[in-house]
Design a protein around this motif. Structure first.
Motif, mmCIF file in Angstrom:
data_model
loop_
_atom_site.group_PDB
_atom_site.id
_atom_site.type_symbol
_atom_site.label_atom_id
_atom_site.label_comp_id
_atom_site.label_asym_id
_atom_site.label_seq_id
_atom_site.Cartn_x
_atom_site.Cartn_y
_atom_site.Cartn_z
ATOM 1 N N GLU A 153 0.833 -1.202 0.000
ATOM 2 C CA GLU A 153 0.000 0.000 0.000
ATOM 3 C C GLU A 153 0.866 1.249 0.000
ATOM 4 O O GLU A 153 0.653 2.183 -0.782
ATOM 5 N N SER A 156 3.060 1.489 -3.268
ATOM 6 C CA SER A 156 2.250 1.849 -4.442
ATOM 7 C C SER A 156 1.963 3.338 -4.452
ATOM 8 O O SER A 156 2.058 4.004 -5.499
ATOM 9 N N THR A 157 1.609 3.870 -3.276
ATOM 10 C CA THR A 157 1.380 5.308 -3.175
ATOM 11 C C THR A 157 2.644 6.073 -3.522
ATOM 12 O O THR A 157 2.622 7.043 -4.291
ATOM 13 N N ASP A 160 3.411 5.848 -7.376
ATOM 14 C CA ASP A 160 2.522 6.676 -8.189
ATOM 15 C C ASP A 160 2.862 8.156 -8.038
ATOM 16 O O ASP A 160 2.913 8.898 -9.026
ATOM 17 N N GLN A 199 -4.012 1.319 -7.449
ATOM 18 C CA GLN A 199 -4.394 2.079 -6.254
ATOM 19 C C GLN A 199 -5.395 3.178 -6.597
ATOM 20 O O GLN A 199 -6.356 3.402 -5.848
ATOM 21 N N GLU A 200 -5.199 3.839 -7.743
ATOM 22 C CA GLU A 200 -6.155 4.863 -8.155
ATOM 23 C C GLU A 200 -7.526 4.252 -8.390
ATOM 24 O O GLU A 200 -8.554 4.837 -8.028
ATOM 25 N N GLN A 202 -8.730 1.638 -6.902
ATOM 26 C CA GLN A 202 -9.294 1.326 -5.586
ATOM 27 C C GLN A 202 -9.873 2.585 -4.944
ATOM 28 O O GLN A 202 -10.993 2.559 -4.401
ATOM 29 N N LEU A 220 -7.069 2.957 3.774
ATOM 30 C CA LEU A 220 -5.836 2.676 3.024
ATOM 31 C C LEU A 220 -4.584 3.203 3.726
ATOM 32 O O LEU A 220 -3.481 3.021 3.231
ATOM 33 N N HIS A 230 -4.782 12.081 -5.263
ATOM 34 C CA HIS A 230 -5.072 10.965 -6.167
ATOM 35 C C HIS A 230 -6.393 11.191 -6.907
ATOM 36 O O HIS A 230 -6.496 10.909 -8.107
#
Length: 256
Positions: A153, A156-157, A160, A199-200, A202, A220, A230
């Motif tokens: 998590e 990934s953030t 991005d 992730q976007e 989600q 998250l 995001h």
């Protein structure tokens, strides 16, 4: 290398230019995970007392480089110097950087709490690069703690955000860490810029289902500002301007 050239040209007189170039080199080498070189550059930038602001900004780079390079004493000395500025200032930016640095020198629950504090505080500022790096460091720490899903998590953030900002060295560092968790990651490119990342997607689906930014951030473990950031990217990619349009843009699962 442009940084080396700037240092060479400025060393005859423009010490301010040399200091800024060393700071830039420290950031670059930290992104490349070349921590010995990052520490050397950061030490030189932080040593210039004639440029106090640049010296202060070099200290977080020195803490990260020294901590990752195994020189805990140097990292603690740099942290102590940093705290002399961040504590009196009492801002989310300063205290967020300090918490991120303290986390690098902490273990267990204390480190976890400090990374969360750093993300929370930096998430209340507009400094996306520092926030993205906090997510990266937290994700790297989580992976080393064996918490692979939590690490994904955060990483990934970080990936991005760093890729969107253009911090390619740090983005690649996040990508390698994600791969180490067992996740397949494709490099961002101009051809994929209009596609939602996992992730976007989600976040978009949670927003479509009526979750507020605070609820999404809690689920998250992202800051509310990060969720907002995001969503701005999501709206742009989908060609919409509000949450109300997410239904049509994403579609509803069958039977809902």
């Amino acid at each position: 290398m442009a940084i080396a050239s700037a240092i060479e040209q400025a060393e005859t007189g423009a010490q301010a230019m040399v200091s800024y170039a060393h700071k830039a080199a420290a950031v670059l080498y930290n992104g490349l995970a070349r921590y010995d070189q990052a520490a050397s550059a950061a030490r030189q930038a932080a040593a210039n007392t004639l440029e106090p602001w640049n010296a202060m900004y070099a200290l977080p780079e020195l803490v990260e480089a020294a901590a990752r390079g195994g020189d805990a004493e140097l990292a603690r000395d740099a942290l102590e110097r940093l705290a002399k500025t961040t504590q009196p200032a009492d801002t989310d930016f300063g205290l967020g950087l300090e918490a991120r640095c303290r986390a690098l020198l902490s273990e267990g629950a204390a480190a976890d709490d400090l990374y969360r504090e750093a993300i929370d505080r930096l998430g209340r500022t507009r400094l996306r690069p520092e926030l993205a790096r906090a997510h990266l460091l937290y994700g790297e720490w989580l992976r080393r703690e064996g918490r692979r899903l939590d690490a994904r998590e955060q990483l990934s953030t970080a990936y991005d955000m760093l890729a969107a900002i253009g911090m390619e060295a740090f983005a690649e560092r996040a990508r390698r860490e994600l791969i180490a968790t067992g996740k397949k990651v494709h490099k961002h490119s101009p051809e994929t810029r209009d596609q939602l990342t996992p992730q976007e997607e989600q976040i978009a689906r949670l927003a479509r289902d009526g979750r507020t930014n605070l609820e999404i951030s809690a689920q998250l473990f992202l800051s509310a500002r990060t969720v907002e950031w995001h969503l701005g990217k999501i709206f742009t990619k989908l060609g919409i301007s509000s949450r109300r349009e997410l239904d049509a843009a994403l579609g509803r699962p069958a039977g809902t």
